[in-house]
Enzyme design. Structure first.
Site, PDB file in Angstrom:
ATOM      1  N   ALA A   1      89.102 134.565 109.410  1.00  0.00           N
ATOM      2  CA  ALA A   1      88.035 135.206 110.169  1.00  0.00           C
ATOM      3  C   ALA A   1      86.672 134.615 109.816  1.00  0.00           C
ATOM      4  O   ALA A   1      86.453 134.153 108.696  1.00  0.00           O
ATOM      5  CB  ALA A   1      88.030 136.705 109.897  1.00  0.00           C
TER       6      ALA A   1
ATOM      7  N   GLY B   1      93.345 135.071 108.479  1.00  0.00           N
ATOM      8  CA  GLY B   1      93.697 134.980 109.892  1.00  0.00           C
ATOM      9  C   GLY B   1      94.274 133.633 110.285  1.00  0.00           C
ATOM     10  O   GLY B   1      95.032 133.528 111.254  1.00  0.00           O
TER      11      GLY B   1
ATOM     12  N   GLU C   1      97.823 134.001 109.558  1.00  0.00           N
ATOM     13  CA  GLU C   1      98.380 134.914 110.562  1.00  0.00           C
ATOM     14  C   GLU C   1      98.611 134.187 111.881  1.00  0.00           C
ATOM     15  O   GLU C   1      99.599 134.448 112.585  1.00  0.00           O
ATOM     16  CB  GLU C   1      97.452 136.110 110.747  1.00  0.00           C
ATOM     17  CG  GLU C   1      97.480 137.055 109.551  1.00  0.00           C
ATOM     18  CD  GLU C   1      96.491 138.206 109.665  1.00  0.00           C
ATOM     19  OE1 GLU C   1      96.905 139.358 109.508  1.00  0.00           O
ATOM     20  OE2 GLU C   1      95.290 137.935 109.899  1.00  0.00           O
TER      21      GLU C   1
ATOM     22  N   GLU D   1      93.037 138.503 102.098  1.00  0.00           N
ATOM     23  CA  GLU D   1      92.140 139.591 102.484  1.00  0.00           C
ATOM     24  C   GLU D   1      91.825 140.554 101.348  1.00  0.00           C
ATOM     25  O   GLU D   1      90.700 141.078 101.256  1.00  0.00           O
ATOM     26  CB  GLU D   1      92.747 140.363 103.668  1.00  0.00           C
ATOM     27  CG  GLU D   1      92.658 139.637 105.007  1.00  0.00           C
ATOM     28  CD  GLU D   1      93.811 138.673 105.241  1.00  0.00           C
ATOM     29  OE1 GLU D   1      93.950 138.192 106.371  1.00  0.00           O
ATOM     30  OE2 GLU D   1      94.566 138.388 104.284  1.00  0.00           O
TER      31      GLU D   1
END
Length: 286
Positions: free
Chosen positions: A88, A133, A136, A156
């Site tokens: 992110a 992310g 992910e 995270e």
């Protein structure tokens, strides 16, 4: 390839379909081999971090690929050396209020779902860092190839967060609950070789001087998939994806329904004819 702003769409042997409007990050779709599409992520100043505009571009690229019958495999590749996707965009996230954060994380989750829902096989070529992310995104792909030196992790918890774009669900389905909990709780980063040993990636390869060893291996894998019957591959993906979410009896029923859809296809008939005539099959995707 013709440049159209900072984001363009291409496929096959370089023929251009259309263009995504110029935005802050470049997302191109293409490939040197017909039928193999590539989403090339190129946001160098932010290490391909997932900001609002970049996410919008990825959605646009996926939308244009979804109904393209000429595309049989999609490879996700970074054009930023040493990084796949840094996760992110936390600088952008810092400026959001709580409601905006919740909305954007939901949009990220939807993006990963859209990647997973592409009807053709997808391959993540991880030639560098894939964190938060970014990992992910790779987990949303069907297959993953990494350079041995690549670094991966759901980091995270080191930022006071938890994985919110599918990591808590896709990682345990990929490597098992115990290992997934360990990686998420600790926020540990692992290299490509360790990722391969635990089944997080399908292949780990030594990095080359160009820094694209994972991409080259992913392209080889894509070319291996390319000549197979497209409908059979799509139905196989559908059966696996839906089947792993249910008990085995329901999964067997899903497999049966997918197989039934494949029976009347011309590709299945061609496969049988090619076997009988002792020749390579010529599949057309119908």
């Amino acid at each position: 390839m013709m440049r159209l702003g900072r984001a363009a769409l291409r496929w096959g042997s370089g023929g251009i379909h259309t263009a995504v409007p110029r935005r802050g990050a470049e997302v191109r779709v293409g490939g040197e081999s017909g039928g193999i599409a590539e989403i090339l992520m190129n946001r160098p100043h932010a290490r391909n971090s997932l900001g609002k505009v970049f996410v919008d571009e990825l959605f646009s690229a996926l939308e244009q690929l979804r109904f393209d019958e000429k595309v049989r495999v999609v490879v996700f590749k970074s054009k930023v050396k040493g990084v796949f996707c840094a996760g992110a965009d936390l600088k952008e996230r810092e400026k959001m209020d709580d409601a905006e954060v919740g909305h954007f994380v939901k949009r990220l989750r939807n993006l990963m779902d859209e990647i997973a829902a592409l009807p053709v096989p997808t391959i993540a070529a991880i030639d560098g860092y894939a964190l938060g992310g970014g990992l992910e995104l790779a987990l949303a792909c069907d297959l993953r190839v990494a350079a041995s030196s690549a670094k991966m992790g759901l980091i995270e918890t080191t930022r006071g967060l938890l994985p919110g774009a599918g990591g808590t669900q896709r990682l345990p389905r990929c490597i098992g609950v115990g290992l997934a909990k360990e990686l998420i709780f600790t926020g540990r980063q692992i290299d490509g070789q360790e990722a391969a040993s635990m089944g997080l990636v399908n292949h780990a390869v030594p990095q080359n001087e160009e820094g694209d060893a994972a991409y080259q291996r992913a392209l080889t894998l894509a070319k291996e998939i390319l000549p197979r019957a497209p409908i059979a591959v799509k139905m196989g993906k559908l059966a696996i994806n839906r089947g792993i979410e249910v008990d085995i009896a329901s999964g067997m029923a899903i497999e049966g329904m997918c197989y039934a859809q494949n029976i009347p296809t011309r590709d299945r008939q061609e496969g049988m004819a090619a076997f009988r005539e002792k020749r390579p099959p010529q599949f057309i995707g119908k």
